[in-house]
Structure formats: C-alpha cells, structure tokens
Design a protein around this motif. Sequence first.
Motif, PDB file in Angstrom:
ATOM      1  N   SER A  56       0.841  -1.198   0.000  1.00 53.25           N
ATOM      2  CA  SER A  56       0.000   0.000   0.000  1.00 53.25           C
ATOM      3  C   SER A  56       0.871   1.240   0.000  1.00 53.25           C
ATOM      4  O   SER A  56       1.973   1.241   0.558  1.00 53.25           O
ATOM      5  N   THR A  57       0.373   2.282  -0.651  1.00 59.45           N
ATOM      6  CA  THR A  57       0.969   3.607  -0.563  1.00 59.45           C
ATOM      7  C   THR A  57      -0.054   4.531   0.077  1.00 59.45           C
ATOM      8  O   THR A  57      -1.264   4.309  -0.030  1.00 59.45           O
ATOM      9  N   PHE A  58       0.425   5.557   0.745  1.00 62.83           N
ATOM     10  CA  PHE A  58      -0.429   6.466   1.498  1.00 62.83           C
ATOM     11  C   PHE A  58      -0.068   7.919   1.175  1.00 62.83           C
ATOM     12  O   PHE A  58       0.646   8.563   1.939  1.00 62.83           O
ATOM     13  N   SER A  60      -0.564  11.930   0.943  1.00 63.49           N
ATOM     14  CA  SER A  60      -1.319  13.017   1.567  1.00 63.49           C
ATOM     15  C   SER A  60      -1.496  14.115   0.531  1.00 63.49           C
ATOM     16  O   SER A  60      -0.515  14.584  -0.045  1.00 63.49           O
ATOM     17  N   GLU A 121      -6.045  11.811   2.964  1.00 60.82           N
ATOM     18  CA  GLU A 121      -5.052  10.775   3.198  1.00 60.82           C
ATOM     19  C   GLU A 121      -5.637   9.504   2.587  1.00 60.82           C
ATOM     20  O   GLU A 121      -6.649   9.003   3.058  1.00 60.82           O
ATOM     21  N   GLU A 123      -5.312   5.588   1.034  1.00 59.07           N
ATOM     22  CA  GLU A 123      -4.576   4.335   1.031  1.00 59.07           C
ATOM     23  C   GLU A 123      -4.850   3.620  -0.288  1.00 59.07           C
ATOM     24  O   GLU A 123      -5.973   3.206  -0.563  1.00 59.07           O
TER      25      GLU A 123
END
Length: 127
Positions: A56-58, A60, A121, A123
């Motif tokens: 996963s990448t998160f 912002s 934000e 995911e």
Amino acid sequence: MDPQQEIFTELLLRIKALGYDVFDGELPPENTPYPFVYLGDMQQTDRNTKTEVIGSTFPSIHIWHSSPKKRGTISKMLQEIKLVCRRIEKTKNYSWFVKNVNQRIITDTTTKTPLLHGILEVEFAFS
C-alpha cells in the motif's frame, strides 16, 4: 519504478488535468493564487510474495483556500480528487485500488489571513 513514485506521478498528472494548480516538493511561493493543491508526504508498505511485490501507498493531498467562507469550494475539490483516486486502476507497472480515504477540513491560522485547509489521506493498495 517504485510504486510510491508511480502513483505520485499519476496523481500529479490527473489532478493537473482537472485544471488545478498542483505543487509538490515545496509549498508554492507566497503570492500564489488560491485555491491550490499540494502533493505532500508519501508513505509505503510492501512485501514480496512468490510472484510479485504487493503493498500500500499512502499519499497526503492538501488543498488550501484563502477564504474560510469557501468551504463548498474545498469540499468540491476534495470530492473531485477522491474520484480521480478511485478511477486509477492501472499504471505502467502496477494495478491499484483505493482501500481507505480519510478527509478533513481544518482552519489554518499560520498566515495573516485565516485559510481553509483540506486534507486527503488515501490508502492505495497495489499489486
């Protein structure tokens, strides 16, 4: 290409295609017109399986507006950007889907003029 960089680039291009001023790396110069979008921090978790890397990448994603009375504008921009995120299914090297989105709108009093600050934000799961 690293997954977080690939989704970052995809977000940058797609959000710009909405017609918004998008900045990354540094916040824009002081006289930049509002509203604008800033691609901020990016986190990634991943693991190897027998056949691929998954994780996963998160990212912002931030939006600033110079008028606290323009909450509707911020909400509309946040919604459009969430739709952009949800429509990303494939990039050159990865398949994507949005697992979770956290959204906030807060006041920002770090300047002489109070600002509205929208934060997404997201995911993204990748494989």
